[in-house]
Design a protein around this motif. Structure first.
Motif, PDB file in Angstrom:
ATOM      1  N   GLU A 151       0.827  -1.200   0.000  1.00 43.90           N
ATOM      2  CA  GLU A 151       0.000   0.000   0.000  1.00 43.90           C
ATOM      3  C   GLU A 151       0.863   1.253   0.000  1.00 43.90           C
ATOM      4  O   GLU A 151       1.905   1.305   0.666  1.00 43.90           O
ATOM      5  N   GLN A 152       0.418   2.257  -0.764  1.00 39.29           N
ATOM      6  CA  GLN A 152       1.034   3.575  -0.727  1.00 39.29           C
ATOM      7  C   GLN A 152      -0.057   4.594  -0.402  1.00 39.29           C
ATOM      8  O   GLN A 152      -1.089   4.620  -1.067  1.00 39.29           O
ATOM      9  N   SER A 153       0.183   5.384   0.612  1.00 43.75           N
ATOM     10  CA  SER A 153      -0.813   6.371   1.013  1.00 43.75           C
ATOM     11  C   SER A 153      -0.122   7.551   1.668  1.00 43.75           C
ATOM     12  O   SER A 153       1.043   7.474   2.074  1.00 43.75           O
ATOM     13  N   VAL A 154      -0.856   8.644   1.777  1.00 42.04           N
ATOM     14  CA  VAL A 154      -0.357   9.822   2.484  1.00 42.04           C
ATOM     15  C   VAL A 154      -1.437  10.274   3.461  1.00 42.04           C
ATOM     16  O   VAL A 154      -2.620  10.345   3.115  1.00 42.04           O
ATOM     17  N   TRP A 155      -1.005  10.529   4.696  1.00 39.09           N
ATOM     18  CA  TRP A 155      -1.904  10.966   5.758  1.00 39.09           C
ATOM     19  C   TRP A 155      -1.660  12.449   6.032  1.00 39.09           C
ATOM     20  O   TRP A 155      -0.507  12.891   6.061  1.00 39.09           O
ATOM     21  N   ILE A 156      -2.727  13.205   6.261  1.00 38.17           N
ATOM     22  CA  ILE A 156      -2.619  14.637   6.519  1.00 38.17           C
ATOM     23  C   ILE A 156      -3.432  14.997   7.756  1.00 38.17           C
ATOM     24  O   ILE A 156      -4.607  14.622   7.865  1.00 38.17           O
ATOM     25  N   THR A 157      -2.808  15.704   8.697  1.00 43.17           N
ATOM     26  CA  THR A 157      -3.560  16.240   9.833  1.00 43.17           C
ATOM     27  C   THR A 157      -4.100  17.607   9.444  1.00 43.17           C
ATOM     28  O   THR A 157      -3.389  18.437   8.866  1.00 43.17           O
ATOM     29  N   TYR A 203      -5.147   9.541   2.158  1.00 43.41           N
ATOM     30  CA  TYR A 203      -5.365   9.643   0.715  1.00 43.41           C
ATOM     31  C   TYR A 203      -4.490   8.621  -0.008  1.00 43.41           C
ATOM     32  O   TYR A 203      -3.444   8.212   0.516  1.00 43.41           O
ATOM     33  N   ASN A 204      -4.907   8.262  -1.205  1.00 40.61           N
ATOM     34  CA  ASN A 204      -3.968   7.538  -2.051  1.00 40.61           C
ATOM     35  C   ASN A 204      -3.051   8.556  -2.729  1.00 40.61           C
ATOM     36  O   ASN A 204      -3.197   9.764  -2.554  1.00 40.61           O
ATOM     37  N   SER A 205      -2.099   8.073  -3.510  1.00 39.66           N
ATOM     38  CA  SER A 205      -1.078   8.968  -4.046  1.00 39.66           C
ATOM     39  C   SER A 205      -1.615   9.955  -5.078  1.00 39.66           C
ATOM     40  O   SER A 205      -0.923  10.907  -5.443  1.00 39.66           O
ATOM     41  N   GLN A 255      -9.814   7.505   3.984  1.00 38.16           N
ATOM     42  CA  GLN A 255     -10.203   7.302   5.379  1.00 38.16           C
ATOM     43  C   GLN A 255     -10.161   8.627   6.117  1.00 38.16           C
ATOM     44  O   GLN A 255      -9.315   9.478   5.839  1.00 38.16           O
ATOM     45  N   ILE A 256     -11.102   8.798   7.070  1.00 31.14           N
ATOM     46  CA  ILE A 256     -11.105   9.969   7.944  1.00 31.14           C
ATOM     47  C   ILE A 256     -11.099   9.493   9.391  1.00 31.14           C
ATOM     48  O   ILE A 256     -11.948   8.688   9.795  1.00 31.14           O
ATOM     49  N   LEU A 257     -10.129   9.973  10.176  1.00 37.78           N
ATOM     50  CA  LEU A 257     -10.110   9.739  11.613  1.00 37.78           C
ATOM     51  C   LEU A 257     -10.524  11.024  12.313  1.00 37.78           C
ATOM     52  O   LEU A 257     -10.112  12.121  11.917  1.00 37.78           O
ATOM     53  N   GLY A 258     -11.320  10.881  13.367  1.00 35.50           N
ATOM     54  CA  GLY A 258     -11.833  12.048  14.061  1.00 35.50           C
ATOM     55  C   GLY A 258     -13.250  12.360  13.622  1.00 35.50           C
ATOM     56  O   GLY A 258     -13.862  11.640  12.828  1.00 35.50           O
TER      57      GLY A 258
END
Length: 344
Positions: free
Chosen positions: A118-124, A138-140, A146-149
């Protein structure tokens, strides 16, 4: 006088022998001693890659964070501003690939998770809009996965999970997630989630004591299973066991002027890289041996120009290159190690 110089030379030889012996013979006692003195005898040098990226005109906002996908040679950058593309994607060679703005409000921190599966990027996201106070995956290509919170609602709750100005995260190859939540918001906590987003452990109280925080701003892991947190407001780094969450110790002797804003290890695990925002300075610190935290020992530093303001940084796992997001200079700069440090 001759006797003095003879003794001084002998002492220098002895210290040098201890450092070399600890490196090559693996004595734990000598290695611990060498850790305490090695900053006197070593240095690490990086140089600025003035040609990265090939076109800096894509930096149209305030660059808050950067993340490196070492497996695919990609560099993700998130910037703030009105009517701009919030996320930029470059190659490690400096070529611009693409950008996106979908569902990104006010980015603060990011992490690129890259495995063969898997390749993904997470952003706060610390914004006040409909996607604010969340951590998004997000994917690349920028598709939201996915959303956390709780989108658009800040809070302290754990069920459902709520954030308030989540600062940064670190994702292990196993999928476990470490989150520092509280860039000046209601929360001052370190959270570990499993790959299926179940709470594993939590430290979550404002204060100055062990396992308490004042603006936990950045988080990273070392190869020994230790979690390192930039406790910015308390001017220290705190260290925890990744499995149990046990507090292992803290560093504060390097941060008398200002606390750390970002922490990352070099690929070989020998050095911890630290950004100090308002001092516009990068520190290269010797990583302690397994089983000891010791004290912070600075090997070298890079003093940036005034008001450059390095906010968050990341390191390429392949080349050791350091990418620094500068909110004052509104750019990301790349520093490359000397060939002697990371031979190609």
């Amino acid at each position: 006088m001759a006797r003095f110089w003879f003794c001084a030379a002998g002492a220098g030889f002895f210290l040098g022998f201890l450092v070399l012996h600890s490196r090559f013979c693996g004595s734990p006692v000598l290695r611990e001693f060498a850790f305490q003195i090695s900053w006197r005898t070593e240095e690490i040098l990086y140089r600025l890659d003035v040609n990265w990226p090939n076109y800096s005109e894509y930096f149209t906002g305030t660059t808050f964070c950067v993340a490196v996908d070492s497996l695919n040679g990609l560099v993700y950058i998130a910037q703030r501003g009105d009517n701009i593309q919030k996320v930029l994607v470059f190659t490690e060679d400096g070529y611009f690939l693409r950008s996106w703005n979908y569902t990104v409000d006010t980015p603060h921190g990011m992490f690129a998770a890259s495995t063969q599966y898997e390749q993904s990027v997470w952003i706060t996201d610390v914004g006040s809009g409909s996607y604010g106070h969340t951590i998004k995956k997000y994917n690349s290509f920028g598709d939201l996965v996915q959303i956390l919170g709780t989108p658009g609602k800040k809070g302290t709750g754990l069920n459902p999970l709520q954030f308030d100005n989540p600062a940064e995260l670190y994702v292990e190859d196993t999928g476990d997630i470490y989150i520092v939540d509280g860039d000046g918001g209601l929360n001052n906590r370190l959270i570990k989630l499993s790959q299926d987003f179940m709470m594993l452990w939590l430290h979550g109280e404002n204060g100055t004591g062990p396992a308490k925080f004042n603006i936990p701003h950045s988080v990273t892991l070392d190869s020994a299973g230790r979690v390192w947190v930039a406790d910015r407001g308390n001017k220290r780094i705190q260290v925890f066991d990744k499995d149990s969450g046990e507090w292992l110790g803290a560093w504060n002797n390097c941060f008398t002027e200002e606390g750390p804003s970002s922490v990352r290890f070099t690929p070989d695990g020998k050095y911890l890289l630290i950004a100090q925002l308002n001092l516009s300075r990068l520190l290269f610190v010797a990583a302690p041996p397994v089983g000891s935290i010791g004290n912070c020992s600075v090997i070298s530093s890079i003093q940036l120009a005034d008001q450059v303001l390095p906010h968050l940084l990341d390191v390429s796992g392949k080349t050791g290159a350091v990418y620094v997001a500068e909110i004052g200079a509104k750019q990301v700069q790349k520093y490359v190690p000397l060939n002697a440090y990371f031979p190609s």
